[in-house]
Write a protein that holds these residues in place. Structure first.
Motif, PDB file in Angstrom:
ATOM      1  N   UNK A  52      11.009   6.510  -9.950  1.00 23.49           N
ATOM      2  CA  UNK A  52      12.333   6.480 -10.570  1.00 23.49           C
ATOM      3  C   UNK A  52      13.460   6.453  -9.548  1.00 23.49           C
ATOM      4  N   UNK A  53      13.148   6.067  -8.303  1.00 22.62           N
ATOM      5  CA  UNK A  53      14.187   6.035  -7.267  1.00 22.62           C
ATOM      6  C   UNK A  53      15.274   5.027  -7.601  1.00 22.62           C
ATOM      7  N   UNK A  54      14.876   3.870  -8.147  1.00 18.69           N
ATOM      8  CA  UNK A  54      15.865   2.838  -8.429  1.00 18.69           C
ATOM      9  C   UNK A  54      16.871   3.288  -9.481  1.00 18.69           C
ATOM     10  N   UNK A  55      16.472   4.219 -10.332  1.00 19.13           N
ATOM     11  CA  UNK A  55      17.376   4.715 -11.363  1.00 19.13           C
ATOM     12  C   UNK A  55      18.371   5.726 -10.803  1.00 19.13           C
ATOM     13  N   UNK A  56      18.015   6.345  -9.665  1.00 21.09           N
ATOM     14  CA  UNK A  56      18.852   7.406  -9.118  1.00 21.09           C
ATOM     15  C   UNK A  56      19.988   6.841  -8.267  1.00 21.09           C
TER      16      UNK A  56
ATOM     17  N   UNK B 285       0.804  -1.227   0.000  1.00 23.03           N
ATOM     18  CA  UNK B 285       0.000   0.000   0.000  1.00 23.03           C
ATOM     19  C   UNK B 285       0.836   1.274   0.000  1.00 23.03           C
ATOM     20  N   UNK B 286       2.185   1.160   0.051  1.00 23.24           N
ATOM     21  CA  UNK B 286       3.035   2.343   0.165  1.00 23.24           C
ATOM     22  C   UNK B 286       3.896   2.529  -1.083  1.00 23.24           C
ATOM     23  N   UNK B 287       4.265   3.796  -1.327  1.00 20.17           N
ATOM     24  CA  UNK B 287       5.076   4.112  -2.507  1.00 20.17           C
ATOM     25  C   UNK B 287       6.560   3.947  -2.239  1.00 20.17           C
ATOM     26  N   UNK B 288       6.972   4.038  -0.980  1.00 20.61           N
ATOM     27  CA  UNK B 288       8.387   3.920  -0.658  1.00 20.61           C
ATOM     28  C   UNK B 288       8.651   4.317   0.782  1.00 20.61           C
ATOM     29  N   UNK B 289       9.901   4.175   1.197  1.00 21.25           N
ATOM     30  CA  UNK B 289      10.281   4.403   2.594  1.00 21.25           C
ATOM     31  C   UNK B 289      11.549   5.241   2.669  1.00 21.25           C
ATOM     32  N   UNK B 290      11.481   6.342   3.416  1.00 14.35           N
ATOM     33  CA  UNK B 290      12.677   7.095   3.797  1.00 14.35           C
ATOM     34  C   UNK B 290      13.165   6.502   5.112  1.00 14.35           C
ATOM     35  N   UNK B 291      14.395   6.007   5.127  1.00 12.51           N
ATOM     36  CA  UNK B 291      14.913   5.250   6.271  1.00 12.51           C
ATOM     37  C   UNK B 291      15.911   6.083   7.058  1.00 12.51           C
ATOM     38  N   UNK B 292      15.631   6.321   8.330  1.00 13.77           N
ATOM     39  CA  UNK B 292      16.640   6.879   9.231  1.00 13.77           C
ATOM     40  C   UNK B 292      17.407   5.684   9.787  1.00 13.77           C
ATOM     41  N   UNK B 293      18.708   5.551   9.504  1.00 20.69           N
ATOM     42  CA  UNK B 293      19.419   4.285   9.747  1.00 20.69           C
ATOM     43  C   UNK B 293      19.566   3.863  11.195  1.00 20.69           C
ATOM     44  N   UNK B 294      19.498   4.779  12.127  1.00 17.96           N
ATOM     45  CA  UNK B 294      19.771   4.474  13.527  1.00 17.96           C
ATOM     46  C   UNK B 294      18.947   3.281  14.018  1.00 17.96           C
ATOM     47  N   UNK B 295      19.611   2.306  14.676  1.00 24.24           N
ATOM     48  CA  UNK B 295      19.023   1.110  15.272  1.00 24.24           C
ATOM     49  C   UNK B 295      18.444   0.154  14.227  1.00 24.24           C
ATOM     50  N   UNK B 296      18.950   0.227  12.999  1.00 18.38           N
ATOM     51  CA  UNK B 296      18.547  -0.709  11.957  1.00 18.38           C
ATOM     52  C   UNK B 296      19.783  -1.413  11.413  1.00 18.38           C
ATOM     53  N   UNK B 297      19.594  -2.640  10.918  1.00 18.15           N
ATOM     54  CA  UNK B 297      20.656  -3.394  10.255  1.00 18.15           C
ATOM     55  C   UNK B 297      20.134  -3.833   8.898  1.00 18.15           C
TER      56      UNK B 297
ATOM     57  N   UNK C 128      15.068   4.547   0.642  1.00 13.92           N
ATOM     58  CA  UNK C 128      16.259   5.382   0.531  1.00 13.92           C
ATOM     59  C   UNK C 128      16.687   5.788   1.929  1.00 13.92           C
ATOM     60  N   UNK C 129      17.989   5.622   2.236  1.00 14.07           N
ATOM     61  CA  UNK C 129      18.507   6.078   3.509  1.00 14.07           C
ATOM     62  C   UNK C 129      18.503   7.603   3.557  1.00 14.07           C
TER      63      UNK C 129
ATOM     64  N   UNK D 292      19.994   2.656  -1.828  1.00 13.63           N
ATOM     65  CA  UNK D 292      20.079   4.066  -2.219  1.00 13.63           C
ATOM     66  C   UNK D 292      20.140   4.963  -0.983  1.00 13.63           C
ATOM     67  N   UNK D 293      20.766   6.118  -1.123  1.00 14.37           N
ATOM     68  CA  UNK D 293      20.864   7.016   0.030  1.00 14.37           C
ATOM     69  C   UNK D 293      20.984   8.463  -0.414  1.00 14.37           C
ATOM     70  N   UNK D 294      20.613   9.337   0.500  1.00 10.34           N
ATOM     71  CA  UNK D 294      20.922  10.758   0.365  1.00 10.34           C
ATOM     72  C   UNK D 294      22.413  10.915   0.628  1.00 10.34           C
ATOM     73  N   UNK D 295      23.096  11.675  -0.192  1.00  9.39           N
ATOM     74  CA  UNK D 295      24.523  11.907  -0.019  1.00  9.39           C
ATOM     75  C   UNK D 295      24.737  13.379   0.329  1.00  9.39           C
ATOM     76  N   UNK D 296      25.046  13.635   1.592  1.00  9.50           N
ATOM     77  CA  UNK D 296      25.310  15.016   2.005  1.00  9.50           C
ATOM     78  C   UNK D 296      26.789  15.247   2.291  1.00  9.50           C
TER      79      UNK D 296
END
Length: 346
Positions: free
Chosen positions: A321-325, A132-144, A159-160, A169-173
Motif C-alpha cells: 500500500x505504499x503507492x496509496x500513502x 524479486x523485491x518488494x520495494x526499495x528504501x532510497x537514501x538520495x545521496x549521489x542519485x538523480x 520511498x526516499x 514517495x518519501x519520508x517526511x521529517x
C-alpha cells in the motif's frame, strides 16, 4: 499511484490468477506454454510474457529454465525482501542511517522477510532482481531522478528515506522546519556567530541550510556570513576543521553539526583546546536515538525518528500500500541539553 497494467495484460493476469485460485492449475504443476496461452487467450506473445512476469513478481509462479513455469505452493509463497539503497555503504553506520536500517529490519523480520543493502544504482539491477523485491528504501545521496526511472518502469515501489530533490514517495521529517527551530533556539540564546559543519549541498542538507537561513534572516543576519564547512560526513575532517575554526581570532560562538558525529567532533576539538561548553561555545547536532544524552556535556540535537521511518516504510511495502500513502509523516523533536546555552561573554 502506480499505473494499472494495460487491459490485455490485465485480462491474462486475472484469468490465470482465477484458474490458480480455483485449482485448475495446482501447486507444483507446470503451466501451459506461452504459445498455448497466447492461442487460448487471444493476445500477443509479448502480453503473455509481461503477464507471467507480473505473476512471478506477485510470487504466484516460478520459472525453471528449460523446464517451464510452475505454480507456487502456499507454503513456498513468502514475503519478498526489501532493499536499502545507499550509494556510500560505509555510511550505513551513521546514526540516522543505522536507525533507518534497524527499523527496516524490525518490520521485515516481523513479516518473515529480509533486508538487502545495495550500493548499485537501480539501472545496474537485472529484471530478475527487480521482480524479486518488494520495494526499495532510497537514501538520495549521489542519485538523480533518472537512476530511479527503471524502478518506475518496472513498477517497483520505492520511498526516499528523507525529504529530497528526487521524485516519488518519501519520508517526511520536516527537516527544514527542524533546522529553523534549532537555529532559532541558538539565536534566542544570544548567538550571532554561528558556523556550520555540514555534509554536502544536496537533498536533506539543502533543506537544513534553507531552514537555518530562514531563522538567520528573521534575526537580520545574512546566511552568506555564516561559515559553511562541507565534510561529506567525514568525522576526521570535521575534527580538523573544528580545530582550525576554534583557533581563529573570530571564532564562532556556536556550531551546528549536520549530524551528531560532526557535532561530537566539534565538542572533542573544543575540549582539546581547553574550551568549556556552553560557556565558551555551544554545539548542536542532528540525529536520533543515540548516546548524545550520555556524553559530557550531553548533546543538544534534533531527534529524527529514523527507526519509526524505516519500520513504517517496510510495513507499507510488504502490505502493498505504499503507492496509496505517497508521503510517510514521521516528524522530529528537539532535545536541548548541556552542550548549548548562553555564553559567559554574552
Amino acid at each position: 499511484m502506480e499505473p494499472k497494467p494495460p487491459a490485455q495484460r490485465l485480462k491474462v493476469i486475472e484469468a490465470l490468477s482465477l484458474e490458480m485460485k480455483k485449482a485448475k492449475y495446482v501447486a507444483g504443476e507446470v503451466l501451459p506454454s506461452e504459445a498455448a496461452l497466447q492461442q487460448r487467450l487471444g493476445v500477443s506473445r509479448g502480453t503473455i510474457r509481461q503477464a507471467l512476469a507480473e505473476l512471478e513478481n506477485r510470487d504466484l509462479i516460478y520459472r525453471i529454465k528449460g523446464k517451464g513455469t510452475f505454480v507456487r505452493t502456499r507454503a513456498e509463497s513468502r514475503p519478498k525482501p526489501v532493499v536499502f539503497l545507499i550509494r556510500e555503504p560505509w555510511k550505513v553506520s551513521h546514526f540516522h542511517n543505522a536507525e533507518l536500517l534497524r527499523g527496516m529490519q524490525v518490520a521485515a523480520a516481523a513479516a518473515g522477510a529480509n533486508v538487502i543493502i545495495s550500493s548499485q544504482t537501480p539501472g545496474e539491477w537485472s529484471a530478475e532482481f527487480c521482480n524479486s523485491i518488494a520495494g526499495v528504501m532510497v537514501l538520495p545521496r549521489l542519485l538523480v531522478d533518472s537512476d530511479l526511472l527503471v524502478l518506475r518502469q518496472r513498477a517497483v515501489p520505492y520511498c526516499m528515506a528523507m525529504e529530497s530533490d528526487l521524485t516519488g514517495p518519501s519520508v517526511v521529517d520536516h527537516i527544514e522546519e527542524a533546522a529553523y527551530a534549532l537555529a532559532d533556539g541558538l539565536l534566542q540564546l544570544g548567538h550571532r556567530r554561528i558556523a556550520l559543519l555540514s555534509g554536502h549541498f544536496e537533498h536533506s542538507d539543502r533543506y537544513k541550510k534553507r531552514g537555518i537561513g530562514g531563522a538567520l534572516l528573521k534575526a537580520g543576519i545574512d546566511f552568506k556570513s555564516c561559515p559553511d564547512y562541507c565534510t561529506n560526513y567525514d568525522a576526521g575532517l570535521a575534527y580538523e576543521i573544528s580545530q582550525d575554526i576554534l583557533r581563529s581570532g573570530n571564532r564562532p560562538t556556536a556550531i551546528i553539526g549536520f549530524d551528531n558525529v560532526l557535532a561530537i567532533q566539534a565538542i572533542r576539538a573544543a575540549k582539546n583546546l581547553g574550551l568549556h561548553l556552553p560557556q565558551d561555545l555551544s554545539v548542536v547536532g542532528f540525529g536520533g536515538r543515540d548516546f548524545g544524552e550520555l556524553m559530557e556535556p550531553s548533546l543538544s540535537t534534533v531527534n529524527l525518528r529514523g527507526e519509526e521511518a524505516g519500520r513504517r516504510v517496510v510495513e507499507a511495502m510488504l502490505g502493498s500500500n505504499l503507492s496509496k500513502m505517497g508521503k510517510i509523516e514521521v516528524g522530529y523533536d528537539i532535545a536541548w541539553r548541556e552542550s548549548s546555552g548562553v555564553m559567559a561573554s554574552l
